[in-house]
Scaffold this motif. Structure first.
Motif, PDB file in Angstrom:
ATOM      1  N   ASN A 138       2.348   9.718  -5.767  1.00  0.00           N
ATOM      2  CA  ASN A 138       2.480  11.062  -5.150  1.00  0.00           C
ATOM      3  C   ASN A 138       3.659  11.806  -5.652  1.00  0.00           C
ATOM      4  O   ASN A 138       4.486  11.542  -6.301  1.00  0.00           O
ATOM      5  CB  ASN A 138       2.559  10.964  -3.627  1.00  0.00           C
ATOM      6  N   HIS A 159       0.834  -1.209   0.000  1.00  0.00           N
ATOM      7  CA  HIS A 159       0.000   0.000   0.000  1.00  0.00           C
ATOM      8  C   HIS A 159       0.864   1.252   0.000  1.00  0.00           C
ATOM      9  O   HIS A 159       0.637   2.177  -0.784  1.00  0.00           O
ATOM     10  CB  HIS A 159      -0.930  -0.009   1.219  1.00  0.00           C
ATOM     11  N   ASP A 160       1.860   1.285   0.891  1.00  0.00           N
ATOM     12  CA  ASP A 160       2.730   2.454   0.992  1.00  0.00           C
ATOM     13  C   ASP A 160       3.555   2.647  -0.278  1.00  0.00           C
ATOM     14  O   ASP A 160       3.754   3.774  -0.739  1.00  0.00           O
ATOM     15  CB  ASP A 160       3.646   2.335   2.219  1.00  0.00           C
ATOM     16  N   LYS A 206       1.234   3.979  -2.906  1.00  0.00           N
ATOM     17  CA  LYS A 206       0.870   5.366  -2.608  1.00  0.00           C
ATOM     18  C   LYS A 206       2.022   6.317  -2.980  1.00  0.00           C
ATOM     19  O   LYS A 206       1.792   7.376  -3.529  1.00  0.00           O
ATOM     20  CB  LYS A 206       0.530   5.494  -1.123  1.00  0.00           C
TER      21      LYS A 206
END
Length: 135
Positions: free
Chosen positions: A135, A127-128, A131
């Motif tokens: 970004n 997930h990180d 993400k």
């Protein structure tokens, strides 16, 4: 037919809904789902413990947090507090029958966390990573 206050209370009890903001069951769920409650209950599984014993068994628990948690658990009837008059005064805490009934669920959550931590950690990393890529 008119119901007495006690009858109304008993009827309402059968229809608790923890999803509702002011429901007593929701308030109890919030209280018992604290990590400190879980750790204190697990520490008391072996029987009566003193405050100082609990602090040693629960790393990271401040005196203030532990005291607050113990008071809350005592208020909810999950633990009992025993004061022995001596010099110095000795205070011990142990699970009540109601506390023991919750302990089964606490153990299941602990076991689930231990069994699934690797999968959760992998999911968090994915997930990180995902993400960060966007970004």
């Amino acid at each position: 037919m008119t119901l007495t206050a006690e009858q109304k209370r008993q009827t309402a009890q059968k229809h608790y809904n923890a999803s509702l903001d002011l429901c007593p069951a929701r308030q109890l769920l919030e209280a018992i789902s604290s990590k400190w409650v879980t750790l204190v209950m697990l520490a008391l599984v072996d029987g009566e413990q003193r405050h100082s014993d609990l602090r040693r068994r629960i790393p990271g628990a401040s005196q203030k947090m532990l005291t607050s948690t113990l008071r809350s658990l005592e208020r909810d009837g999950l633990i009992s507090r025993h004061v022995t008059l001596s010099v110095p005064v000795r205070t011990g805490y142990e699970l009540t029958p109601l506390g023991h009934s919750l302990l089964r669920i606490v153990f299941e959550m602990k076991e689930w966390a231990e069994e699934n931590m690797d999968d959760v950690a992998a999911s968090r990393m994915e997930h990180d990573r995902h993400k960060l890529a966007f970004n």
